[in-house]
Design a protein around this motif. Structure first.
Motif, short mmCIF file in Angstrom:
data_model
loop_
_atom_site.label_atom_id
_atom_site.label_comp_id
_atom_site.label_asym_id
_atom_site.label_seq_id
_atom_site.Cartn_x
_atom_site.Cartn_y
_atom_site.Cartn_z
N GLU A 147 0.82 -1.21 0.00
CA GLU A 147 0.00 0.00 0.00
C GLU A 147 0.86 1.25 0.00
OE1 GLU A 147 -2.56 -0.30 3.34
OE2 GLU A 147 -3.86 -1.83 2.46
N VAL A 150 2.21 1.67 -3.52
CA VAL A 150 1.16 2.15 -4.42
C VAL A 150 0.86 3.63 -4.17
CG1 VAL A 150 -1.28 1.91 -5.02
CG2 VAL A 150 0.12 -0.12 -4.75
N ALA A 151 0.82 4.02 -2.89
CA ALA A 151 0.56 5.42 -2.55
C ALA A 151 1.67 6.33 -3.08
CB ALA A 151 0.42 5.58 -1.04
N ALA A 153 3.61 5.68 -5.66
CA ALA A 153 3.48 5.73 -7.12
C ALA A 153 2.33 6.65 -7.53
CB ALA A 153 3.25 4.32 -7.66
N ARG A 154 1.20 6.59 -6.79
CA ARG A 154 0.07 7.45 -7.12
C ARG A 154 0.44 8.93 -6.94
NH1 ARG A 154 -3.22 5.22 -4.10
NH2 ARG A 154 -4.30 3.91 -5.64
N ALA A 157 2.65 9.96 -9.80
CA ALA A 157 1.87 10.12 -11.03
C ALA A 157 1.04 11.39 -11.00
CB ALA A 157 0.98 8.90 -11.24
N GLU A 158 0.38 11.67 -9.86
CA GLU A 158 -0.41 12.88 -9.74
C GLU A 158 0.46 14.12 -9.87
OE1 GLU A 158 -2.46 12.58 -6.08
OE2 GLU A 158 -3.93 11.09 -6.79
N THR A 161 1.27 14.49 -13.51
CA THR A 161 0.09 14.97 -14.24
C THR A 161 -0.15 16.45 -13.98
OG1 THR A 161 -0.89 12.77 -14.08
CG2 THR A 161 -2.36 14.60 -14.59
#
Length: 294
Positions: A147, A150-151, A153-154, A157-158, A161
Motif C-alpha cells: 500500500e 502504491v501510494a 506511485a500514485r 503520477a499525480e 500529471t
C-alpha cells in the motif's frame, strides 16, 4: 544433514541451557566430592554433591512447570538463583585452594550462565508465536509495504500529471496573451486609420457626394465611430416606456432632430431618443427619420 534447520525454535534456546546445566551439575558434584572427600567419606561427599545438584534440578523443574502453565513464582525464582550462586561459590572456593586456580575459575561462572540461559528461554517462550501468527504478521507487513508503494506511485503520477497540466495551461496562456497583443495592435491600427479619416477635410464632402443621389434634399452629418467609453441606457426605462404611434414617433424625432442647429444626425438623434427614455425599434425609428427628413 543440517540439524540446525531441523531443530524447532524452542530447541534452539533450550538445548544450550540444558547442556550448560548438565556441565555445571557435573562440575559442582566433582568439586564437592574432591573438596569434602579429604575430610569425610567420599560417599557422604557424593550425597552432599547430589543433594546440591538435586535441589537445583528440582527447583528448575518446578520453575519450568510453572512457566509451561503460564504462571510465575518469585520465591522459586529466588531459590533457583540461590542454588546457582552456591554452585558458583563452591567452584570459586575450590579454585582458590588450588595451586593453579585459573582453570577452575574459568568454569566457575557456568552455573550462573546456565541459569541465565534458562531465563532467556523463558523469555522466548513468553513471546513466541505460532507459524500461522507469524505468517499473518508477514502478510500484514507485506500488505502495508504494498500500500505504501502504491501510494508513493500514485503521488508521483499525480505530481507528474499536475506538472503537465500546469505546463499546458502556461503555454495556452502565453498563446492567448500573444493573440490578444496582436489583436490589440490590429485594433489600434484600425482605430488610428478611422481617426485619420474622420479628421480629414475631404471625408465629409466625399461621403455627402456619394449619398446625395440616394437621399435628395438631406444634408446629413457624417461622423465615423470614436473609440472611447460609452454610457449604457437604463433597461428599466426602455422596458416601461409606452409604445409610440407613428405620428407621435415622427413628432419626437423631428423635435430631437431640430433641437440644435444645424440639425442632428441620425446617430445623435437616436442616442438622445434612447437617453430620453423613449422606446421604439430600430426599424421604426429609422422609418420615422426618413419621413421627417423627406
Amino acid at each position: 544433514m543440517n540439524w540446525t534447520k531441523m531443530m524447532s525454535p524452542a530447541a534452539k534456546t533450550m538445548l544450550p541451557a540444558v547442556a550448560m546445566t548438565v556441565v555445571s551439575m557435573v562440575l559442582t558434584l566433582a568439586v564437592v566430592v574432591m573438596w569434602l572427600g579429604e575430610s569425610m567419606h567420599w560417599g557422604v561427599a557424593l550425597v552432599v554433591g547430589l543433594g546440591l545438584d538435586g535441589g537445583w534440578l528440582a527447583t528448575l523443574a518446578y520453575d519450568r512447570r510453572l512457566a509451561a502453565q503460564g504462571d510465575h513464582s518469585t520465591p522459586i525464582t529466588v531459590i533457583g538463583w540461590a542454588f546457582g550462586a552456591v554452585a558458583t561459590g563452591v567452584l570459586v572456593a575450590h579454585a582458590l585452594g588450588e595451586d593453579s586456580p585459573g582453570a577452575w575459575l574459568a568454569v566457575s561462572w557456568l552455573p550462573i550462565a546456565a541459569k541465565a540461559l534458562w531465563l532467556v528461554h523463558g523469555l522466548w517462550e513468553r513471546t513466541a508465536l505460532t507459524g500461522e501468527a507469524l505468517e499473518a504478521i508477514q502478510g500484514i507487513q507485506q500488505e502495508a509495504r504494498d500500500e505504501a508503494a502504491v501510494a508513493r506511485a500514485r503521488l508521483r503520477a499525480e505530481a507528474a500529471t499536475e506538472e503537465t497540466r500546469l505546463t499546458a495551461v502556461t503555454q495556452a496562456g502565453a498563446r492567448v496573451a500573444r493573440v490578444q497583443a496582436a489583436t490589440a495592435e490590429a485594433l489600434s491600427e484600425a482605430w488610428s486609420t478611422l481617426e485619420t479619416a474622420r479628421q480629414g477635410k475631404e471625408t465629409g464632402r466625399a461621403l455627402t457626394s456619394v449619398t446625395t443621389p440616394v437621399t435628395p434634399g438631406v444634408t446629413p452629418r457624417w461622423e465615423l465611430p470614436v473609440w472611447g467609453p460609452t454610457e449604457p441606457t437604463g433597461p428599466l426605462a426602455l422596458e416601461t416606456a409606452p409604445a409610440l404611434t407613428d405620428a407621435a414617433l415622427d413628432v419626437l424625432v423631428d423635435q430631437i432632430r431640430h433641437s440644435e442647429s444645424p440639425a442632428l444626425s441620425y446617430r445623435e438623434m437616436a442616442a438622445r431618443f434612447r437617453t430620453a427614455g423613449h422606446s421604439a425599434s430600430e426599424v421604426r425609428l429609422r422609418a420615422a427619420w426618413k419621413r421627417v427628413a423627406a
